[in-house]
Motif scaffolding. Sequence first.
Motif, short mmCIF file in Angstrom:
data_model
loop_
_atom_site.label_atom_id
_atom_site.label_comp_id
_atom_site.label_asym_id
_atom_site.label_seq_id
_atom_site.Cartn_x
_atom_site.Cartn_y
_atom_site.Cartn_z
N ASN A 210 0.84 -1.12 -0.11
CA ASN A 210 -0.04 0.04 0.12
C ASN A 210 0.79 1.24 0.15
O ASN A 210 1.67 1.39 0.97
CB ASN A 210 -0.89 -0.04 1.33
N PRO A 212 0.18 4.82 0.20
CA PRO A 212 -0.77 5.93 0.76
C PRO A 212 -0.95 7.24 0.02
O PRO A 212 -1.71 7.95 -0.04
CB PRO A 212 -1.09 5.95 2.18
N TRP A 213 0.36 7.52 -0.33
CA TRP A 213 0.56 8.90 -1.12
C TRP A 213 0.04 8.91 -2.47
O TRP A 213 0.13 9.80 -3.17
CB TRP A 213 1.92 9.41 -0.88
N LYS A 214 -0.05 7.88 -3.09
CA LYS A 214 -0.16 7.58 -4.50
C LYS A 214 -1.19 8.03 -5.26
O LYS A 214 -2.35 7.81 -4.68
CB LYS A 214 0.06 5.98 -5.09
N GLU A 242 7.59 12.26 2.47
CA GLU A 242 6.11 12.57 1.89
C GLU A 242 5.87 14.02 1.57
O GLU A 242 5.28 14.35 0.71
CB GLU A 242 4.94 12.24 2.75
#
Length: 499
Positions: A210, A212-214, A242
């Motif tokens: 995973n 999450p920033w994508k 990030e």
Amino acid sequence: MTGSPFRPQLLCRLKSGARTSTTAVLSENLLADTLPHAAAAVTSAPNNHGVNFTDTKELFSSVSSAKMLRSLIMLCLASSAPVADIGIWVMKSKLMDIPLCRKAVFGVTERTFYRQFCAGEDLASASATARELWDTGRTAMLDYGLEHANDNESCDVNMEEFLRTIRSTKSGVESPISFGVVKITAICPVRILKRVSDLLRWQHKDKSLNLPWKLKSLPLLADSSPLYHTATRPAALTAAEERDLDAAYARMAKICRNSIDASLPILIDAEDTAIQPAIDYLAYAAAVEFSSGEEEPLIYNTIQGYLKDAKDRMVMAKKAADEMRVGLGIKLVRGAYMNSENRLAESLGVESPIHDNIHNTHRCYNECADFMLHQIARGSGSGSLVLATHNMESGKMAAAKAVDLGIDKDSNRLHFAQLYGMAEALSFGLRNSGFRVSKYLPYGPVDQIIPYLLRRAEENRGLLSASSFDRSLMRNELIRRVKSPPVHGKAMQMPTSEV
């Protein structure tokens, strides 16, 4: 926005396109709707393209004898391996630490190679050069010569330079500038691009990872893509990393908004495979976010044909773009990092990501061009292409295929491009045939742009040496002009001030 090919829209998240098992299936499906008579590949296209490289008088009609002679001399020198080796050695030697020597080297370089391959030190000079190109029926791709950035402060400064370039093209009249050029490595620290690329590669291996920033993007990697850069599972991005990534995307978004306002599409430069996945991610994420559904895309990402996975990635991106109703812009090049890519693969004991020989590279480039030309021929909203090539055969075959497919030569969705100061015969031949032709126009202060050009020279040693055909045509035209009788009793003018 009146008169603009782009329309700002509310930011939205789009669902990513579904993947199939092989890109071959995607390619077949995408080509199924193309014109029935256009099934032949570029490599088999007949030479009825009308691109004339034999009549040098017509070919170089807009070039003065003095300028042609200077170009011929510079190309001959630049194509000499000893000259290139000596130049690279001097630039990297301790001689450059001596102020007088440094000044002398820069002075000589400015009056020779810099003048041949660069548009000047600032926007005013670059704009003047672009206007000269416009007067000869060509346009310019403005490229401010920036090196890689290592911190956010440098990235912010570089972003402002890109914005200045873009804003300078905003005009109520037809502009000689066709594209702005953006280097992701100048607006995102390279260390972040490396970390993001590692994570993207690992996610391709392990779909459960995973990120999450994508953001929503187009497919970035194929099963044929090189994954050896990431041997072990990378750690997740830290909070600071990030923030750096978010800041980089914010810079990209600001550039996009300004480009929309200026009605100027942008080209994204490619880099080596260690950081290319992150560059593709930022480019495609912005393409998705700022897509207006218009026929002409805002962003043209670069595909390097010397990579074995080039066509696979192109087909996957095109399939997903169609499903997401995103206009896909592609700049197709052969590639610029062969030496470093091969060295890294050899050091790791893995197969090189580069095609094994030049013939396979040519084949891949032509197949990628063929694929995109078929997509353009399908009609509205089906893709746009910048064919960046100095190869005469690729240029002729693509021109023939475009004619065979019924693509309008003056279409905004098909551009040919060459570096400024190089492949003039190809540029003029395509221009004379009615195609849109742009020159890649680097500019910037001499001391700043020389390291940029030096890096290009090291990775493109074979490029200048391949200009023999161009030099031969120039030589023939100069001889023809010397032998031709004077016009109205006036001798051929060759002012020394231009040489």
